[in-house]
Design a protein around this motif. Sequence first.
Motif, PDB file in Angstrom:
ATOM      1  N   GLY A 125     -27.056  21.861  -1.734  1.00 29.76           N
ATOM      2  CA  GLY A 125     -26.088  21.694  -0.651  1.00 29.76           C
ATOM      3  C   GLY A 125     -26.081  20.275  -0.107  1.00 29.76           C
ATOM      4  O   GLY A 125     -25.024  19.692   0.153  1.00 29.76           O
ATOM      5  N   MET A 126     -27.288  19.687   0.051  1.00 29.90           N
ATOM      6  CA  MET A 126     -27.363  18.303   0.521  1.00 29.90           C
ATOM      7  C   MET A 126     -26.729  17.353  -0.488  1.00 29.90           C
ATOM      8  O   MET A 126     -26.036  16.402  -0.106  1.00 29.90           O
ATOM      9  N   VAL A 143     -23.690  14.839   0.458  1.00 25.02           N
ATOM     10  CA  VAL A 143     -23.853  13.385   0.374  1.00 25.02           C
ATOM     11  C   VAL A 143     -22.982  12.788  -0.723  1.00 25.02           C
ATOM     12  O   VAL A 143     -22.230  11.828  -0.493  1.00 25.02           O
ATOM     13  N   VAL A 144     -23.023  13.361  -1.918  1.00 22.91           N
ATOM     14  CA  VAL A 144     -22.293  12.799  -3.039  1.00 22.91           C
ATOM     15  C   VAL A 144     -20.840  13.258  -3.043  1.00 22.91           C
ATOM     16  O   VAL A 144     -19.911  12.450  -3.179  1.00 22.91           O
ATOM     17  N   GLY A 145     -20.626  14.560  -2.866  1.00 16.33           N
ATOM     18  CA  GLY A 145     -19.266  15.083  -2.933  1.00 16.33           C
ATOM     19  C   GLY A 145     -18.377  14.621  -1.793  1.00 16.33           C
ATOM     20  O   GLY A 145     -17.360  13.932  -2.001  1.00 16.33           O
ATOM     21  N   ILE A 146     -18.788  14.955  -0.571  1.00 20.98           N
ATOM     22  CA  ILE A 146     -17.972  14.577   0.588  1.00 20.98           C
ATOM     23  C   ILE A 146     -18.019  13.073   0.808  1.00 20.98           C
ATOM     24  O   ILE A 146     -17.011  12.451   1.171  1.00 20.98           O
ATOM     25  N   GLY A 147     -19.179  12.460   0.565  1.00 18.91           N
ATOM     26  CA  GLY A 147     -19.261  11.003   0.705  1.00 18.91           C
ATOM     27  C   GLY A 147     -18.330  10.305  -0.264  1.00 18.91           C
ATOM     28  O   GLY A 147     -17.664   9.318   0.070  1.00 18.91           O
ATOM     29  N   ALA A 181     -15.127   7.912   0.642  1.00 25.58           N
ATOM     30  CA  ALA A 181     -14.987   6.565   0.076  1.00 25.58           C
ATOM     31  C   ALA A 181     -13.666   6.406  -0.665  1.00 25.58           C
ATOM     32  O   ALA A 181     -12.994   5.367  -0.556  1.00 25.58           O
ATOM     33  N   PHE A 182     -13.235   7.446  -1.352  1.00 31.74           N
ATOM     34  CA  PHE A 182     -11.965   7.379  -2.070  1.00 31.74           C
ATOM     35  C   PHE A 182     -10.786   7.323  -1.103  1.00 31.74           C
ATOM     36  O   PHE A 182      -9.809   6.587  -1.332  1.00 31.74           O
TER      37      PHE A 182
END
Length: 291
Positions: A258-259, A263-267, A271-272
């Motif tokens: 979930g973390m 961090v990677v998915g929503i972050g 950024a996009f």
Amino acid sequence: MRFLNRTAGQISRHRRSTAAGLVVLLLGLLTMGGLATLISPSQAKNTPSDTEQVAKGRELFLVGCSFCHGQNGEGVPTVNGKQLGPSLVGVGAAAVDFQVGTGRMPMAQPGAQAPAKRVVYTQEEIDALAAYVASLGPGPAVPDETEYTLPTDLTDSERQEAITRGGEIFLSNCSACHNFEGSGGAMPQGGEAPSLRNTEAKYIYEAMLTGPSNMPSFSNGNLTPEEKRDVVAYLKSIGNNPGYGGFQLGGLGPVSEGMFAWVVGIGGAIAFAVWIAAHTTRSSKKKKVSA
């Protein structure tokens, strides 16, 4: 009647003579030797003696190992004082069985650590190499299967207790490098703690016994044979546990996944979005200036 008594007395005297005893002893030895040959001819023919196995191991050693370890296993130092190949005196047969049996030796080229790869020797040749190295000096022997396998007569509760003990020992002594479920990880100076998930039980036991590469050795004074056996049982039990979630991420569970998603998915999505907004703004300014 007197003739029969005299004949029986003569036979009795001959039977008690020294020559008769030697003849009976010789016949007994010949009979027992013939029976032993008939019962186990193949074993006497196919099992090499220790001397023959050591001699065969030395021949293999001179061809495949002496370039780095010396012709007598004394090691080969380089010009700058470093060791091209360490001394094998006193490492024992278990170290050879682990290193050669997992394909780590012979190394393709010197490096920080020997990775596991395809095995180039047969088990018979590995046994011969191990016998030769063991003859150079006393060291840990190749363990028997009973040493790294839980007894079959244990109850379910006793088996679970052994696995729990092994888990506690592993978490205290090994998880810092190998991860708490044995997935392995990176080490300083180009080293690596390999994954233990698919490693044979014998090689896990031998690794604890001999301490290959950067790993410390756990002699029977540090960890008893039963404790090492319990560690092996714990690592083997992990493979039977269900994996929760799609990506294991070192077996840390759904919280880590979930973390990672946050961090990677929503972050990445944020950024996009910022990138799109920045490029859209620049495009609008260029159109106004040209008008």
